[in-house]
Design a protein around this motif. Structure first.
Motif, PDB file in Angstrom:
ATOM      1  N   TRP A 162      57.675  88.489  40.459  1.00  0.00           N
ATOM      2  CA  TRP A 162      58.477  87.827  41.481  1.00  0.00           C
ATOM      3  C   TRP A 162      57.520  87.169  42.482  1.00  0.00           C
ATOM      4  CZ3 TRP A 162      62.915  91.871  42.814  1.00  0.00           C
ATOM      5  CH2 TRP A 162      63.812  91.917  41.728  1.00  0.00           C
ATOM      6  N   GLU A 170      57.631  88.655  46.328  1.00  0.00           N
ATOM      7  CA  GLU A 170      58.886  89.283  46.759  1.00  0.00           C
ATOM      8  C   GLU A 170      58.975  90.675  46.137  1.00  0.00           C
ATOM      9  OE1 GLU A 170      62.214  86.857  47.086  1.00  0.00           O
ATOM     10  OE2 GLU A 170      63.678  88.445  46.709  1.00  0.00           O
ATOM     11  N   ARG A 171      59.181  91.633  46.978  1.00  0.00           N
ATOM     12  CA  ARG A 171      59.231  93.048  46.546  1.00  0.00           C
ATOM     13  C   ARG A 171      57.931  93.455  45.856  1.00  0.00           C
ATOM     14  NH1 ARG A 171      63.236  93.611  50.054  1.00  0.00           N
ATOM     15  NH2 ARG A 171      65.010  92.336  49.521  1.00  0.00           N
ATOM     16  N   VAL A 212      62.174  84.917  40.445  1.00  0.00           N
ATOM     17  CA  VAL A 212      63.530  84.504  40.038  1.00  0.00           C
ATOM     18  C   VAL A 212      64.192  83.668  41.131  1.00  0.00           C
ATOM     19  CG1 VAL A 212      64.009  86.300  38.343  1.00  0.00           C
ATOM     20  CG2 VAL A 212      64.392  86.781  40.780  1.00  0.00           C
ATOM     21  N   ASN A 213      63.815  83.907  42.369  1.00  0.00           N
ATOM     22  CA  ASN A 213      64.239  83.008  43.440  1.00  0.00           C
ATOM     23  C   ASN A 213      63.255  81.850  43.374  1.00  0.00           C
ATOM     24  OD1 ASN A 213      66.281  84.788  44.294  1.00  0.00           O
ATOM     25  ND2 ASN A 213      64.742  86.014  45.365  1.00  0.00           N
ATOM     26  N   LYS A 290      67.805  82.654  37.332  1.00  0.00           N
ATOM     27  CA  LYS A 290      68.759  83.328  38.211  1.00  0.00           C
ATOM     28  C   LYS A 290      69.650  82.224  38.761  1.00  0.00           C
ATOM     29  CE  LYS A 290      68.873  85.886  42.638  1.00  0.00           C
ATOM     30  NZ  LYS A 290      68.060  86.702  43.573  1.00  0.00           N
ATOM     31  N   GLU A 294      73.001  85.204  45.019  1.00  0.00           N
ATOM     32  CA  GLU A 294      72.204  85.279  46.239  1.00  0.00           C
ATOM     33  C   GLU A 294      71.693  83.911  46.667  1.00  0.00           C
ATOM     34  OE1 GLU A 294      69.186  88.279  45.339  1.00  0.00           O
ATOM     35  OE2 GLU A 294      70.505  89.827  46.166  1.00  0.00           O
ATOM     36  N   ARG A 327      70.022  85.470  33.727  1.00  0.00           N
ATOM     37  CA  ARG A 327      70.264  86.778  34.347  1.00  0.00           C
ATOM     38  C   ARG A 327      71.735  87.024  34.664  1.00  0.00           C
ATOM     39  NH1 ARG A 327      67.610  87.914  39.270  1.00  0.00           N
ATOM     40  NH2 ARG A 327      66.762  89.939  38.767  1.00  0.00           N
ATOM     41  N   PHE A 329      72.513  89.317  36.865  1.00  0.00           N
ATOM     42  CA  PHE A 329      72.559  89.883  38.225  1.00  0.00           C
ATOM     43  C   PHE A 329      73.165  88.824  39.139  1.00  0.00           C
ATOM     44  CE2 PHE A 329      70.470  90.422  42.420  1.00  0.00           C
ATOM     45  CZ  PHE A 329      70.976  91.664  42.746  1.00  0.00           C
ATOM     46  N   LYS A 363      70.197  93.837  34.407  1.00  0.00           N
ATOM     47  CA  LYS A 363      69.501  94.950  35.059  1.00  0.00           C
ATOM     48  C   LYS A 363      70.034  96.265  34.516  1.00  0.00           C
ATOM     49  CE  LYS A 363      68.269  92.792  39.466  1.00  0.00           C
ATOM     50  NZ  LYS A 363      68.304  92.847  40.940  1.00  0.00           N
ATOM     51  N   ASP A 368      71.906  97.457  41.739  1.00  0.00           N
ATOM     52  CA  ASP A 368      70.595  96.838  41.945  1.00  0.00           C
ATOM     53  C   ASP A 368      69.452  97.845  41.952  1.00  0.00           C
ATOM     54  OD1 ASP A 368      68.602  95.114  42.445  1.00  0.00           O
ATOM     55  OD2 ASP A 368      69.124  94.689  44.520  1.00  0.00           O
ATOM     56  N   GLU A 396      60.961  98.956  44.661  1.00  0.00           N
ATOM     57  CA  GLU A 396      61.679  98.418  45.824  1.00  0.00           C
ATOM     58  C   GLU A 396      62.469  99.495  46.571  1.00  0.00           C
ATOM     59  OE1 GLU A 396      64.275  95.139  44.890  1.00  0.00           O
ATOM     60  OE2 GLU A 396      65.114  95.075  46.907  1.00  0.00           O
ATOM     61  N   TYR A 397      63.155 100.327  45.828  1.00  0.00           N
ATOM     62  CA  TYR A 397      64.003 101.348  46.453  1.00  0.00           C
ATOM     63  C   TYR A 397      63.452 102.753  46.246  1.00  0.00           C
ATOM     64  CZ  TYR A 397      67.341  97.440  46.353  1.00  0.00           C
ATOM     65  OH  TYR A 397      67.964  96.218  46.503  1.00  0.00           O
TER      66      TYR A 397
HETATM   67  C1  BDP Z   1      67.108  92.528  44.607  1.00  0.00           C
HETATM   68  C2  BDP Z   1      66.005  92.174  45.535  1.00  0.00           C
HETATM   69  C3  BDP Z   1      65.852  90.699  45.752  1.00  0.00           C
HETATM   70  C4  BDP Z   1      65.855  89.992  44.411  1.00  0.00           C
HETATM   71  C5  BDP Z   1      67.116  90.317  43.670  1.00  0.00           C
HETATM   72  C6  BDP Z   1      67.134  89.794  42.242  1.00  0.00           C
HETATM   73  O1  BDP Z   1      66.231  92.811  46.772  1.00  0.00           O
HETATM   74  O2  BDP Z   1      64.665  90.500  46.460  1.00  0.00           O
HETATM   75  O3  BDP Z   1      65.761  88.621  44.578  1.00  0.00           O
HETATM   76  O4  BDP Z   1      67.253  91.699  43.522  1.00  0.00           O
HETATM   77  O5  BDP Z   1      66.889  90.591  41.356  1.00  0.00           O
HETATM   78  O6  BDP Z   1      66.748  93.759  44.053  1.00  0.00           O
HETATM   79  O7  BDP Z   1      67.391  88.630  42.015  1.00  0.00           O
END
Ligand code: BDP
Length: 707
Positions: A162, A170-171, A212-213, A290, A294, A327, A329, A363, A368, A396-397
């Motif tokens: 990412w 990111e993350r 992915v963003n 993606k 979001e 994806r 998600f 996922k 998430d 991340e978590y």
């Molecule tokens: C979440 C994350 C975010 C990601 C998103 C994703 O917080 O930063 O962009 O998933 O997977 O877990 O697209």
């Protein structure tokens, strides 16, 4: 020791007699059919180089390379295709078992010499074989009776980075991106090759370089040249490069007015773009997308669906053998009653509509990457579509790179989950590897935990998560206990006084983090934005399903999200067997209880204790477990280098502190509703609730708002 060498340390074998046995078994490297003309470095040469370096380190010997064995102990490298005389040394069944990418390693007599054969059907199999053989020696396994035959069960084993073009991950919790976009393609860091070696050593054969963003700029000619420079380094290591494709790229970098997937000009733009990519990057793998999630652009903006979008890209890629991973998600501003249901609702009806080179990437769970999550109901529900499993290696978590959470057990739990679709035994692993529905394509993806920190992953023990992902992607039948043991020995040596405590810590750690953060199926109660530490009180966050109260629903009557018929009925998206099991609190596993049920604080648990006591004791047990690791780690003082010893010691102290914060903050918060005292054995909180609420992390690593 700064940990840079990962599990490829190749330290000298200390036991002299063992070292002598190995040295007699490996005396030279024989390449009967070497070098592909025109290629400076192919996979066989990479295998030769790795064996030369590795065995020099392990045995202190310089192996020369010859074209035919000149003495006993030659390591004979080759492929069945280019060296039929080597293929003749093993059975057809072995060759079949090695399939496309695997290997056969075995003692043979060749040209009158006793040799060890490392044979693949293709070049890359020889490379994987070389790494397997080096692992064998690093683990001090016997040479007598050596017989290794192995092949991956999943075809495309990918890391998803990412990583943004500005260097921010990111993350990502281990520094900046490995990819130095500004310097590329002129400066090619040696680190790229070490990355490729590490990936190849565990069988990772693809890497999505970008977030992915997505940023459409990566598809412009200047960036494609940079990508090509990386691809050139990775190619001999069997690693294909993939990119994220921003759906609105035709507008952003193509000058079109629309990105409508059914618009002929848009289709043409992607067709041309893909042709350009393959001209610049031979062997390019394809796109990860993606879309409509979001805030990312997607086909729905034009009244089209995910299949329309994916198929348009798939058509552009198909002439080159490329794939698109689309994806699942997805969630957006049309919040359904339960975000849990949205991915399934949008994708399941599209089953059968995707092109054969379009894969839906799902996922492991529907929300998430929570510390523990039931498997995603899409698995097993789209039999006509190959589904890729997306796991998150970056924590991340799960305490990010501050806390030890070995993810082998989590990955294993996900892979072994039975979807009951079409019948019992249809595990996620079998759906993903294509064996349930006989798909010709199979993909697994892990969101990388790697950055430019010298030790790659920030937490020295988080290297194990990269390793475990790769090993399970290669063979989902391995157990996390085997993998933990292997990794520890490769990384810290074979002394059982070291291996035993570290392996136990690793294997306990994921559950311990679950216990002190989100036990019994609680989920999404972390701090907002950066997601580090507790935040059960979060009730304002831009949208309801970004808050914590949306998920835990604590009130005077109880706690948990009712996803049964009396609630959101997300459970209806699972097979009937699962609905029966999880629809009833008495038959729901404790570790998913509050994921599916809202239960009174005095609900009687299987243990006989009331729910409130059980929650509190889980939080306490998480803290207690971390303390046992601190003690265990202290026994390792002097048994490893100071650098890694001290770093992990400090991290464990931080983890113990943070575990207490989780426990105290969550128990104080929930106590407002339960109005019950803490049971015996649970330590009283150090501070009042307001103290914890006031704690704020302003600039956390890996948070999109942090740069
Ligand atoms: C979440 C994350 C975010 C990601 C998103 C994703 O917080 O930063 O962009 O998933 O997977 O877990 O697209």
């Amino acid at each position: 020791d700064d940990g840079y060498r990962l599990w490829l340390r190749y330290d000298r074998v200390a036991d002299e007699s063992l070292r002598a046995t190995y040295a007699a078994a490996f005396t030279e490297i024989a390449l009967p059919a070497p070098t592909r003309p025109g290629f400076s470095l192919g996979s066989i040469e990479a295998a030769r180089d790795e064996l030369t370096t590795g065995l020099k380190g392990l045995l202190g010997v310089d192996l020369s390379t010859v074209s035919q064995p000149t003495r006993d102990g030659a390591l004979l490298l080759g492929t069945a295709v280019r060296s039929p005389e080597l293929a003749g040394l093993v059975s057809e069944a072995d060759l079949r078992a090695a399939s496309e990418e695997g290997y056969v390693i075995r003692p043979v007599i060749f040209a009158g010499k006793r040799c060890v054969l490392v044979l693949g059907n293709r070049d890359v199999g020889v490379l994987y074989g070389a790494f397997a053989l080096l692992r064998h020696v690093q683990l001090h396994e016997p040479i007598a009776g050596l017989n290794l035959v192995s092949a991956p069960r999943i075809q495309r084993r990918l890391l998803n980075h990412w990583d943004n073009l500005n260097g921010f991950v990111e993350r990502g919790y281990a520094g900046q991106s490995l990819w130095r976009w500004f310097e590329l393609p002129d400066i090619v860091s040696p680190r790229y090759r070490d990355y490729a070696r590490a990936c190849a050593s565990i069988g990772v054969n693809g890497t999505v370089l970008t977030n992915v963003n997505a940023n459409a700029l990566v598809l412009t000619p200047a960036y494609l040249q940079k990508v090509a420079a990386l691809a050139n380094v990775f190619r001999p290591y069997g690693i294909r490069v993939y990119l994220t494709a921003r759906f609105s790229a035709p507008v952003e970098i193509g000058g079109l007015k629309t990105a409508d997937p059914l618009d002929p000009a848009v289709k043409q733009w992607w067709t041309d773009k893909v042709a350009e990519i393959y001209r610049i990057i031979p062997g390019f793998g394809g796109f990860l997308v993606k879309a409509n999630s979001e805030g990312q652009p997607g086909p729905q903006a034009y009244g089209r669906n995910h299949a329309d979008g994916a198929n348009m890209l798939a058509d552009a890629l198909v002439p080159y053998g490329g794939i698109v991973m689309w994806r699942a998600f997805v969630y957006d501003n049309n919040v359904p009653a339960d975000r849990h249901t949205q991915g399934f609702s949008e994708f399941q009806p599209l089953d059968g509509q995707f092109r054969s080179n379009a894969i839906v990437q799902v996922k492991n769970g529907a929300i998430d990457f929570m510390p523990r999550e039931p498997f995603h109901p899409l698995f097993g529900a789209m039999p006509q579509t190959p589904l890729a499993l997306e796991l998150q290696i970056t924590q991340e978590y799960l305490g990010q790179s501050m806390q030890l959470a070995f993810l082998g057990p989590l990955f294993e739990e996900v892979l072994d989950a039975d979807t009951f679709r079409p019948n019992a035994g249809s595990t996620i692993a079998k759906i993903v590897d294509g064996s349930v529905d006989l798909h010709g394509i199979s993909v697994i993806a892990g969101v990388a935990n790697i950055g430019d920190d010298r030790n790659w992953t920030g937490h020295p023990l988080a290297q194990a998560n990269w390793y475990a992902y790769g090993r399970l992607a290669w063979d989902h039948q391995l157990t996390s206990a085997q993998i933990a043991n292997e990794w520890t020995r490769l990384t810290f040596g074979n002394d059982s006084a070291v291996v035993q405590p570290i392996t136990s810590m690793l294997l306990e750690s994921h559950e311990a983090v679950v216990n002190y953060s989100m036990p019994l199926g609680l989920h999404h109660i972390m701090a907002e934005g950066h997601h580090y530490g507790p935040g059960p009180w979060v009730d304002q966050a831009g949208r309801a399903d970004w808050t914590s109260v949306y998920y835990h629903r604590a009130d005077a009557n109880g706690v948990g999200f009712d996803r049964t018929k009396s609630g959101s009925n997300a459970l209806a998206q699972y097979a009937p067997e699962i609905q029966n099991l999880w629809g009833n609190p008495a038959t729901t596993p404790d570790n998913l209880l509050l994921w599916f049920h809202h239960l009174p604080w005095d609900y009687r648990m299987k243990s006989g204790r009331p729910l409130w006591d059980e929650i509190a004791l889980h939080y306490q047990s998480g803290v207690d477990t971390v303390r046992t690791w601190q003690k265990a780690w202290a026994t390792l003082n002097g048994k490893m280098d100071d650098e890694r010893f001290t770093h992990v010691k400090q991290l464990l102290a931080r983890q113990e502190h943070d575990a207490r914060v989780w426990r105290d903050a969550c128990l104080l918060y929930f106590q407002q509703f339960s109005k019950k005292p803490l049971p015996a054995g649970v330590e009283p909180p150090e501070h009042p609730l307001d103290f914890y609420k006031a704690q704020q992390i302003h600039f956390a690593p890996g948070h999109p708002g942090a740069h």
